[in-house]
Design a protein around this motif. Sequence first.
Motif, PDB file in Angstrom:
ATOM      1  N   VAL A  50     -11.600  -5.241   1.397  1.00 22.28           N
ATOM      2  CA  VAL A  50     -11.898  -4.301   2.499  1.00 22.28           C
ATOM      3  C   VAL A  50     -13.405  -4.059   2.626  1.00 22.28           C
ATOM      4  O   VAL A  50     -13.912  -3.824   3.717  1.00 22.28           O
ATOM      5  CB  VAL A  50     -11.139  -2.969   2.323  1.00 22.28           C
TER       6      VAL A  50
ATOM      7  N   SER B 206     -12.590  -6.681  -6.621  1.00 27.04           N
ATOM      8  CA  SER B 206     -13.688  -5.906  -6.057  1.00 27.04           C
ATOM      9  C   SER B 206     -13.447  -5.663  -4.558  1.00 27.04           C
ATOM     10  O   SER B 206     -13.025  -6.570  -3.840  1.00 27.04           O
ATOM     11  CB  SER B 206     -14.971  -6.699  -6.258  1.00 27.04           C
ATOM     12  N   GLY B 207     -13.678  -4.423  -4.130  1.00 25.63           N
ATOM     13  CA  GLY B 207     -13.566  -4.099  -2.707  1.00 25.63           C
ATOM     14  C   GLY B 207     -12.156  -3.779  -2.248  1.00 25.63           C
ATOM     15  O   GLY B 207     -11.905  -3.631  -1.044  1.00 25.63           O
TER      16      GLY B 207
ATOM     17  N   GLU C 149     -12.206   2.862  -5.979  1.00 24.42           N
ATOM     18  CA  GLU C 149     -12.894   4.160  -5.971  1.00 24.42           C
ATOM     19  C   GLU C 149     -12.225   5.121  -4.978  1.00 24.42           C
ATOM     20  O   GLU C 149     -12.076   6.312  -5.239  1.00 24.42           O
ATOM     21  CB  GLU C 149     -14.368   3.965  -5.615  1.00 24.42           C
TER      22      GLU C 149
ATOM     23  N   ARG D  35      -1.910  -8.599   1.805  1.00 23.42           N
ATOM     24  CA  ARG D  35      -1.319  -7.596   2.696  1.00 23.42           C
ATOM     25  C   ARG D  35      -1.999  -7.687   4.061  1.00 23.42           C
ATOM     26  O   ARG D  35      -2.554  -6.721   4.573  1.00 23.42           O
ATOM     27  CB  ARG D  35      -1.467  -6.189   2.109  1.00 23.42           C
TER      28      ARG D  35
ATOM     29  N   MET E 296       0.829  -1.211   0.000  1.00 17.30           N
ATOM     30  CA  MET E 296       0.000   0.000   0.000  1.00 17.30           C
ATOM     31  C   MET E 296       0.867   1.266   0.000  1.00 17.30           C
ATOM     32  O   MET E 296       0.504   2.275  -0.600  1.00 17.30           O
ATOM     33  CB  MET E 296      -0.955   0.007   1.200  1.00 17.30           C
TER      34      MET E 296
HETATM   35  N1  LIG Z   1      -7.325   1.089   2.075  1.00 17.19           N
HETATM   36  C1  LIG Z   1      -8.560   1.267   2.565  1.00 17.19           C
HETATM   37  N2  LIG Z   1      -8.742   1.890   3.742  1.00 17.19           N
HETATM   38  C2  LIG Z   1      -9.980   2.038   4.253  1.00 17.19           C
HETATM   39  N3  LIG Z   1     -11.101   1.624   3.650  1.00 17.19           N
HETATM   40  C3  LIG Z   1     -10.980   1.007   2.470  1.00 17.19           C
HETATM   41  C4  LIG Z   1      -9.720   0.797   1.863  1.00 17.19           C
HETATM   42  N4  LIG Z   1      -9.907   0.165   0.689  1.00 17.19           N
HETATM   43  C5  LIG Z   1     -11.235   0.007   0.550  1.00 17.19           C
HETATM   44  N5  LIG Z   1     -11.891   0.503   1.618  1.00 17.19           N
HETATM   45  C6  LIG Z   1     -13.353   0.503   1.842  1.00 17.19           C
HETATM   46  O1  LIG Z   1     -13.907  -0.635   1.209  1.00 17.19           O
HETATM   47  C7  LIG Z   1     -15.098  -0.317   0.506  1.00 17.19           C
HETATM   48  C8  LIG Z   1     -14.922  -0.628  -0.967  1.00 17.19           C
HETATM   49  O2  LIG Z   1     -13.976   0.275  -1.528  1.00 17.19           O
HETATM   50  P1  LIG Z   1     -14.056   0.764  -3.032  1.00 17.19           P
HETATM   51  O3  LIG Z   1     -15.488   1.015  -3.422  1.00 17.19           O
HETATM   52  O4  LIG Z   1     -13.094   1.855  -3.225  1.00 17.19           O
HETATM   53  O5  LIG Z   1     -13.593  -0.578  -3.761  1.00 17.19           O
HETATM   54  P2  LIG Z   1     -13.563  -0.909  -5.300  1.00 17.19           P
HETATM   55  O6  LIG Z   1     -12.272  -1.599  -5.559  1.00 17.19           O
HETATM   56  O7  LIG Z   1     -13.854   0.324  -6.093  1.00 17.19           O
HETATM   57  O8  LIG Z   1     -14.762  -1.942  -5.425  1.00 17.19           O
HETATM   58  P3  LIG Z   1     -15.623  -2.372  -6.747  1.00 17.19           P
HETATM   59  O9  LIG Z   1     -14.673  -2.902  -7.771  1.00 17.19           O
HETATM   60  O10 LIG Z   1     -16.508  -3.445  -6.234  1.00 17.19           O
HETATM   61  O11 LIG Z   1     -16.355  -1.143  -7.188  1.00 17.19           O
HETATM   62  C9  LIG Z   1     -15.372   1.144   0.774  1.00 17.19           C
HETATM   63  O12 LIG Z   1     -16.252   1.252   1.861  1.00 17.19           O
HETATM   64  C10 LIG Z   1     -14.015   1.698   1.142  1.00 17.19           C
HETATM   65  O13 LIG Z   1     -14.134   2.789   2.000  1.00 17.19           O
END
Ligand SMILES: Nc1ncnc2c1ncn2[C@@H]1O[C@H](COP(=O)(O)OP(=O)(O)OP(=O)(O)O)[C@@H](O)[C@H]1O
Length: 467
Positions: free
Chosen positions: A376, A190-191, A195, A334, A167
């Motif tokens: 996450v 995903s997750g 975003e 991680r 990270m």
């Molecule tokens: N490094 C991090 N620290 C804190 N919260 C995190 C972290 N990474 C992800 N999250 C939390 O996990 C959730 C999913 O994050 P996010 O929507 O950015 O994922 P994504 O990769 O865009 O998912 P998808 O592909 O399903 O759209 C959110 O509530 C986000 O706040």
Amino acid sequence: MKQAGSILIVDDNPDVLIAARLLLKQHYQVVKTTDNPFDIEAIINAQHEADQAIDVVLLDMNFTQDSISGKEGFYWLKKIMSQDANIAVLLMTAYSDIQLAVEAIKAGASDFIAKPWQNEQLLGAVAAAFSHAKDKQQVGKLTKQKQALQQSIGNQPFEFLGQSDAMQQVFSVIDKAANTDANILISGESGTGKELTAHAIHNASQRQSQPFISLDMGSLAESLFESELFGHKKGAFTGAKEDRIGRFELAHGGSLFLDELGNLPLNQQVKLLAALQNRQITPVGGSKVIDIDIRLICATNENLEQAVTEGKFRQDLLYRVNTVEIRLPALRERSEDIPLLCNYYLQHFAHKYKRELSIAASDMTRLSQYHWPGNVRELAHAIERAVILSEGTELDISSVISSPSTAVSTNELSSNATDYDTFDLEIIEQRTVRAALKHFQGNVSHAAKALGLTRGAMYRRLEKYGL
Ligand SMILES: Nc1ncnc2c1ncn2[C@@H]1O[C@H](COP(=O)(O)OP(=O)(O)OP(=O)(O)O)[C@@H](O)[C@H]1O
């Protein structure tokens, strides 16, 4: 030189129409006239369709002979304003009457002019009406922009955390790339925080005070891509009841985040590429080209290189969007970040549900060993659920790790989702969703497709089961 802009003159006296047209034609690009106020609506619509929308209407107050009450003028003024609130209406009457002028302006007219006019006087009033119309258009646009911005603010992201080397490397790339205008492609399961990464890039860039506009390509019906991206004109297709500003235009000056880029159909990929190359867009059904200044951030949980090989994604578009690539590691890669994230979300949800809770050291070890297929997002949901269900002052993680409905051991994952030890449909559905996610390595779109669900329906199930 003539100024851009369209004006419509409405008067039942042909001499007035000719005189006003001759004068205004020297100054404005489009001058339309009619002696019949019942034509106003059709002319406004036709001009709109021709991308020469009327900015100003110069409107007579009295159409019936000898009528001096101005009532007809007020009637048509209201009709015009309800048809298109962006038009400035300049009223005129042969009977100069201050009281009528005040009432007309109160009713929404931009100004009032007495006939017969001096040419300079009319030109001055028309110029002021054009500037009033531009202000109205700007306000309309800002209001729509504000609505879109409020939607993004509603999804205010959580803090972006991570101590692991993986990270730290991600944060370092964000630091280096944010201030350039380079297009960034974020990949990861995903997750994993794609975003959140996009928000972090925008917030660290010089565009931070400008809009951050996002569009999830995964939840869009194929027919809507173009209109969502580039906007449309009223009447461009069935259901296009009014003009719509596309995300490109809303993001002007700021950042545009296109999530699930791999879902963009090939025919739309060509249009996106052209918009990025030319830095210009044309709304669907329109002919006016609009200059666009955006920073593009895309995300995908698909392997786009493979999609290129399979002929599903254009290579030239991939080169355009991936000037800088950020790959987000899965949470299981991680695991040293898991305690930090558990504590952060514990604090957040304990505060939200007014609880005082801590996590026992042995439970933290178990949480760190869990493989978190939903990354996450799954962790945050699991902690929220545990906060709600816990009874003492220690977080009860049985709802996260060992309850039969949510616990996922390696054995269970490898077992067949349809080996029935229960006929509880919810449990079977949950297992099937999990198995599909596992099979497609966390790729929500692919899992949804395999399950015959829309991405929206899939996300509702992920939420429901805390996946
Ligand atoms: N490094 C991090 N620290 C804190 N919260 C995190 C972290 N990474 C992800 N999250 C939390 O996990 C959730 C999913 O994050 P996010 O929507 O950015 O994922 P994504 O990769 O865009 O998912 P998808 O592909 O399903 O759209 C959110 O509530 C986000 O706040």
